[in-house]
Enzyme design. Structure first.
Site, PDB file in Angstrom:
ATOM      1  N   HIS A  78       0.831  -1.221   0.000  1.00 55.00           N
ATOM      2  CA  HIS A  78       0.000   0.000   0.000  1.00 55.00           C
ATOM      3  C   HIS A  78       0.857   1.260   0.000  1.00 55.00           C
ATOM      4  CE1 HIS A  78      -3.881  -2.113   0.898  1.00 55.00           C
ATOM      5  NE2 HIS A  78      -3.066  -2.978   1.465  1.00 55.00           N
ATOM      6  N   ASN A 151     -10.286  -2.862   2.532  1.00 55.57           N
ATOM      7  CA  ASN A 151      -9.978  -2.881   1.103  1.00 55.57           C
ATOM      8  C   ASN A 151     -11.253  -2.649   0.299  1.00 55.57           C
ATOM      9  OD1 ASN A 151      -7.229  -3.363   1.259  1.00 55.57           O
ATOM     10  ND2 ASN A 151      -7.421  -5.581   1.070  1.00 55.57           N
ATOM     11  N   HIS A 342      -3.924   1.004  12.012  1.00 51.48           N
ATOM     12  CA  HIS A 342      -3.712  -0.257  12.743  1.00 51.48           C
ATOM     13  C   HIS A 342      -5.077  -0.874  13.072  1.00 51.48           C
ATOM     14  CE1 HIS A 342      -2.473  -3.286  15.373  1.00 51.48           C
ATOM     15  NE2 HIS A 342      -1.708  -2.624  16.215  1.00 51.48           N
ATOM     16  N   TYR A 365       1.017  -4.161  12.188  1.00 53.40           N
ATOM     17  CA  TYR A 365       0.887  -2.732  11.858  1.00 53.40           C
ATOM     18  C   TYR A 365       1.718  -1.830  12.769  1.00 53.40           C
ATOM     19  CZ  TYR A 365      -2.514  -3.857   8.289  1.00 53.40           C
ATOM     20  OH  TYR A 365      -3.107  -4.358   7.154  1.00 53.40           O
TER      21      TYR A 365
HETATM   22 FE1  HDE Z   1      -2.467  -4.768   5.497  1.00 55.29          FE
HETATM   23  N1  HDE Z   1      -0.663  -3.980   5.954  1.00 55.29           N
HETATM   24  N2  HDE Z   1      -1.817  -6.583   6.045  1.00 55.29           N
HETATM   25  N3  HDE Z   1      -4.231  -5.632   4.894  1.00 55.29           N
HETATM   26  N4  HDE Z   1      -3.139  -3.015   4.881  1.00 55.29           N
HETATM   27  C1  HDE Z   1      -0.307  -2.701   5.792  1.00 55.29           C
HETATM   28  O1  HDE Z   1       0.815  -1.437   7.420  1.00 55.29           O
HETATM   29  C2  HDE Z   1      -0.709  -6.821   6.777  1.00 55.29           C
HETATM   30  C3  HDE Z   1      -4.573  -6.942   4.996  1.00 55.29           C
HETATM   31  C4  HDE Z   1      -4.396  -2.713   4.454  1.00 55.29           C
HETATM   32  O2  HDE Z   1      -3.257   3.495   4.009  1.00 55.29           O
HETATM   33  C5  HDE Z   1       1.033  -2.385   6.401  1.00 55.29           C
HETATM   34  O3  HDE Z   1       1.096   0.740   7.843  1.00 55.29           O
HETATM   35  C6  HDE Z   1      -0.632  -8.202   7.163  1.00 55.29           C
HETATM   36  C7  HDE Z   1      -5.976  -7.133   4.788  1.00 55.29           C
HETATM   37  C8  HDE Z   1      -4.464  -1.327   4.077  1.00 55.29           C
HETATM   38  O4  HDE Z   1      -1.643   3.361   5.485  1.00 55.29           O
HETATM   39  C9  HDE Z   1       1.465  -3.716   7.007  1.00 55.29           C
HETATM   40  C10 HDE Z   1      -1.744  -8.788   6.617  1.00 55.29           C
HETATM   41  C11 HDE Z   1      -6.466  -5.885   4.559  1.00 55.29           C
HETATM   42  C12 HDE Z   1      -3.190  -0.819   4.300  1.00 55.29           C
HETATM   43  C13 HDE Z   1       0.289  -4.609   6.670  1.00 55.29           C
HETATM   44  C14 HDE Z   1      -2.480  -7.774   5.932  1.00 55.29           C
HETATM   45  C15 HDE Z   1      -5.372  -4.972   4.621  1.00 55.29           C
HETATM   46  C16 HDE Z   1      -2.385  -1.894   4.809  1.00 55.29           C
HETATM   47  C17 HDE Z   1       2.019  -1.706   5.501  1.00 55.29           C
HETATM   48  C18 HDE Z   1      -2.167 -10.245   6.684  1.00 55.29           C
HETATM   49  C19 HDE Z   1      -7.919  -5.500   4.250  1.00 55.29           C
HETATM   50  C20 HDE Z   1      -2.715   0.592   4.031  1.00 55.29           C
HETATM   51  C21 HDE Z   1       2.106  -0.284   5.980  1.00 55.29           C
HETATM   52  C22 HDE Z   1      -2.252 -10.744   7.973  1.00 55.29           C
HETATM   53  C23 HDE Z   1      -8.812  -5.793   5.349  1.00 55.29           C
HETATM   54  C24 HDE Z   1      -2.999   1.481   5.190  1.00 55.29           C
HETATM   55  C25 HDE Z   1       1.307  -0.227   7.154  1.00 55.29           C
HETATM   56  C26 HDE Z   1      -2.599   2.895   4.876  1.00 55.29           C
HETATM   57  C27 HDE Z   1      -1.052  -1.756   5.184  1.00 55.29           C
HETATM   58  C28 HDE Z   1       0.244  -5.860   7.077  1.00 55.29           C
HETATM   59  C29 HDE Z   1      -3.664  -8.040   5.200  1.00 55.29           C
HETATM   60  C30 HDE Z   1      -5.549  -3.564   4.386  1.00 55.29           C
HETATM   61  C31 HDE Z   1       2.789  -4.270   6.544  1.00 55.29           C
HETATM   62  C32 HDE Z   1       0.464  -8.837   7.981  1.00 55.29           C
HETATM   63  C33 HDE Z   1      -6.746  -8.449   4.859  1.00 55.29           C
HETATM   64  C34 HDE Z   1      -5.673  -0.592   3.526  1.00 55.29           C
HETATM   65  O5  HDE Z   1       1.596  -3.634   8.389  1.00 55.29           O
END
Ligand code: HDE
Length: 689
Positions: A78, A151, A342, A365
């Site tokens: 993202h 999402n 988060h 997060y």
């Molecule tokens: Fe994320 N995800 N994600 N994700 N995600 C990040 O956090 C992660 C997942 C989502 O505009 C990171 O601050 C793991 C699902 C959005 O700043 C990180 C898993 C969904 C955004 C991270 C998921 C999301 C992130 C990268 C599986 C929809 C952007 C930077 C367990 C429900 C937020 C950050 C923004 C961002 C980890 C799966 C949505 C790496 C480990 C499912 C919208 O922490």
């Protein structure tokens, strides 16, 4: 008297929370970071005008050092995003379901910041790639920040957080050559898919038009995981969160997407910014699907499995409030880049479920912010600060901003009278009964990977199905390993024989042996709510290129343009050159775009103004034919003020229109039918030429 700094009109309506951190330089003297007035800012300090630069030039060193450190690591996923401020307002008190304060009082506006994003690309990648979009909302409630980090698709690729690094490594550019950027059309992604069949449902969404949103304001949002709502009596219910755009859910077409990547890589970001600046505030209704705890096992799928949605026909979406975005950022870096979401930022009345993907996110997060934002104090950054006071015994760390007074930095203390003290009205986790053996396993109830992928396919219109087949074919066409292409075709035969056979035919793979197949295994009902054909259709926010040249019919064009504006359409004048264009009668107009500076893909529809000389000049423009042909091939509405111009210009563009094409309109009384045709968004009955 010095002039007042310029303010956006929405500024007054916004929360005051960022006021203390906002700086306007207007009319101010230039200083160093320690506040010293600066006399000169163009030349480094030298021994003689042609001599060496001096070490004692603290002003140069400070300026350059700051510049050298102006980037922070981009988000692992993202990375590319765009954000805006706004507010949320509940429709009615939700007391029976949750004690969350921001869902109790319909007169209360809770400030929010929303960040939209693509997932796979780097921060500088194009907006309109085929990808999932992030839809992350931070509610600054009076009881603390609540982040709904969702999402634009309701399910996810994997079921357990343990696989997330693997999945992301597979979809990101391949490590040996860092190709391709922001695309899943490569071997490692599809290799992951065939070896992890739980991806099937989400891959269907990713290959559908949902991954090509026309606008962030025309995109649904989903919390994805099952959460809990808990009321003041401690009664909990399962919940899924939804955002429903008031403009409906609409997409670009693939050819448009690819061209936009070059013509305007900031297409979605610009659209968000421009709409808000123009006062066309994007709006979504907040929806919930609620399930009683005793109904947890009522469905054929596990509600803890993030690759499953709850069909709206089984569990209706109740609209409980509205989100409005009404203010652009003052500073992209300070706000959109530094915001830290988060899923564990919760408020009272909302709790987690045991979805193993969600549970893993609760770790990731905060961890990621430590390296991205450089330490544990990121919640003190202006954009992350809650609206309510923060009191605890956390101290120090990189970039600590709060100046805590007094000697006590521990609980329980006596010297500060026990302050800060826990309170009975604080957050309490839902007292779910948990038992089980320690194990690295997945529940059997997560093992059906195809039924809902088939449900999605069955719910699509023929047009949408065609796009899905094309998308798979494009992607697999970029996969080098032929055995892998075949494996994907075979895997998706479990979803639909028609789908698999369609892809196979396009890419020269063998149609799977059981082409009906295995499909029989996963016959599912349809869920009409999943098809974008059933969405809201409105002309609002649609951009129409009004083609004019010297001598155009001023009065008639003016009347038409007024009619379009009244319907919420955004007409913009497009001509053979920029600048003022003289009409034959009535008012002159200013051309915002020309065939050199813009393109048909940047508009939702085209309107050709009348006027002999104008049409003559347009017809002589070498790029007109391509412009019209492309708008036609992208299924857009095209209106001509005069019937004779329609015939002439369509012929010139080589467009063979079918009789009764509802997207091609001409002649008197054009206004309302054209507005309807624009609202329709695409005219799919048209055959691509
Ligand atoms: Fe994320 N995800 N994600 N994700 N995600 C990040 O956090 C992660 C997942 C989502 O505009 C990171 O601050 C793991 C699902 C959005 O700043 C990180 C898993 C969904 C955004 C991270 C998921 C999301 C992130 C990268 C599986 C929809 C952007 C930077 C367990 C429900 C937020 C950050 C923004 C961002 C980890 C799966 C949505 C790496 C480990 C499912 C919208 O922490």
């Amino acid at each position: 008297m010095s002039e007042q700094p310029k303010r956006h009109p929405n500024e007054t309506a916004k929360t005051e929370r960022l006021k203390d951190f906002t700086v306007d330089n207007d009319g101010q003297k230039l200083t160093t970071n320690t506040g010293l007035h600066v006399a000169e800012d163009e030349h480094s300090l030298k021994a003689g005008v042609r001599g060496p630069t001096l070490m004692e030039d603290f002003h140069f060193r400070e300026k350059m050092t700051h510049f050298d450190h102006e980037r922070i690591p981009e988000r692992i996923v993202h990375a590319r995003g765009a954000g805006a401020h706004g507010y949320f307002q509940a429709y009615e008190p939700l007391t029976e379901l949750t004690e969350a304060g921001f869902l109790q009082d319909p007169s209360k506006q809770t400030p929010v910041f929303v960040r939209f994003s693509t997932v796979a690309g780097s921060r500088g990648s194009a907006d309109t790639v085929r990808d999932v979009r992030g839809f992350a909302v931070k509610f600054y409630t009076e009881e603390g920040n609540f982040d709904l980090v969702g999402n634009n698709m309701p399910v996810f690729f994997i079921q357990d957080a343990m696989k997330f690094p693997d999945f992301i490594h597979a979809v990101k550019p391949e490590p040996h050559n860092e190709i391709p950027q922001a695309q899943s059309a490569h071997d490692t992604f599809w290799d992951f898919v065939v070896h992890n069949t739980e991806t099937a449902h989400m891959v269907m969404w990713a290959m559908s038009d949902r991954s090509l949103p026309r606008s962030y304001a025309m995109m649904e949002g989903f919390g994805v995981h099952t959460f809990r709502l808990v009321n003041a009596e401690g009664k909990a219910r399962f919940v899924k969160f939804h955002w429903k755009p008031l403009l409906g859910t609409h997409s670009l077409v693939w050819d448009e997407v690819q061209k936009l990547g070059g013509k305007d890589p900031d297409f979605n970001r610009r659209d968000l910014h421009d709409s808000i600046e123009a006062g066309r505030c994007p709006e979504w209704e907040f929806g919930i699907q609620v399930l009683e705890e005793e109904d947890e096992f009522k469905f054929g799928f596990d509600i803890l499995d993030p690759t499953k949605l709850w069909p709206e026909e089984l569990v209706p979406v109740r609209k409980i409030g509205k989100l409005t975005l009404n203010r652009n950022t003052d500073n992209y870096f300070a706000e959109t880049e530094q915001i830290a979401f988060h899923p564990g930022h919760l408020v009272k009345g909302i709790d987690f479920s045991n979805d193993p993907l969600l549970q893993g996110r609760l770790f990731s997060y905060t961890d990621t912010q430590l390296s991205r934002l450089g330490g544990p104090n990121f919640n003190e950054l202006p954009i992350n600060r809650p609206m309510c006071p923060v009191h605890n015994n956390q101290r120090d760390g990189m970039h600590r901003m709060t100046i805590n007074r007094g000697p006590a930095a521990y609980h329980k203390n006596g010297i500060a009278g026990g302050s800060p003290h826990p309170s009975a009205d604080g957050y309490k986790h839902h007292q779910e009964k948990v038992e089980g053996h320690v194990t690295r396993e997945r529940s059997d109830s997560f093992k059906d990977h195809y039924s809902q992928a088939a449900l999605f396919w069955n719910s699509m219109s023929d047009v949408e199905k065609g796009h899905i087949v094309s998308a798979f074919s494009f992607e697999l066409g970029h996969v080098k390993d032929k055995a892998l292409r075949q494996a994907v075709v075979d895997m998706f035969a479990n979803v639909s024989g028609e789908l698999a056979a369609g892809i196979a035919a396009n890419i020269g793979a063998a149609s799977p042996a059981e082409a009906d197949g295995a499909a029989g295994k996963s016959k599912s009902d349809a869920s009409p709510a999943l098809s974008m054909m059933n969405t809201v259709k409105t002309p609002k926010g649609r951009k129409v290129a009004v083609l004019v040249a010297g001598g155009f019919d001023g009065a008639a064009t003016d009347a038409l343009v007024r009619e379009l504006r009244a319907a919420g359409i955004v007409p913009e004048f497009y001509s053979t050159r920029l600048g003022p264009i003289k009409s034959g009668s009535g008012a002159d107009v200013e051309a915002d775009h020309s065939f050199l500076t813009s393109d048909s893909v940047l508009f939702d529809a085209v309107l050709v103004a009348g006027g002999e000389a104008s049409v003559e000049a347009l017809a002589a423009e070498p790029k007109l034919a391509d412009f019209l042909k492309e708008a036609f091939r992208h299924f857009k509405a095209i209106g001509f003020a005069r019937t004779e111009d329609a015939e002439r210009l369509l012929a010139l563009a080589g467009i063979k229109a079918q009789a009764g094409d509802p997207g091609l309109l001409a002649g008197d009384g054009l206004g309302q039918p054209f507005i309807q045709a624009v609202a329709e968004h695409r005219h799919w009955t048209r055959q691509a030429q």
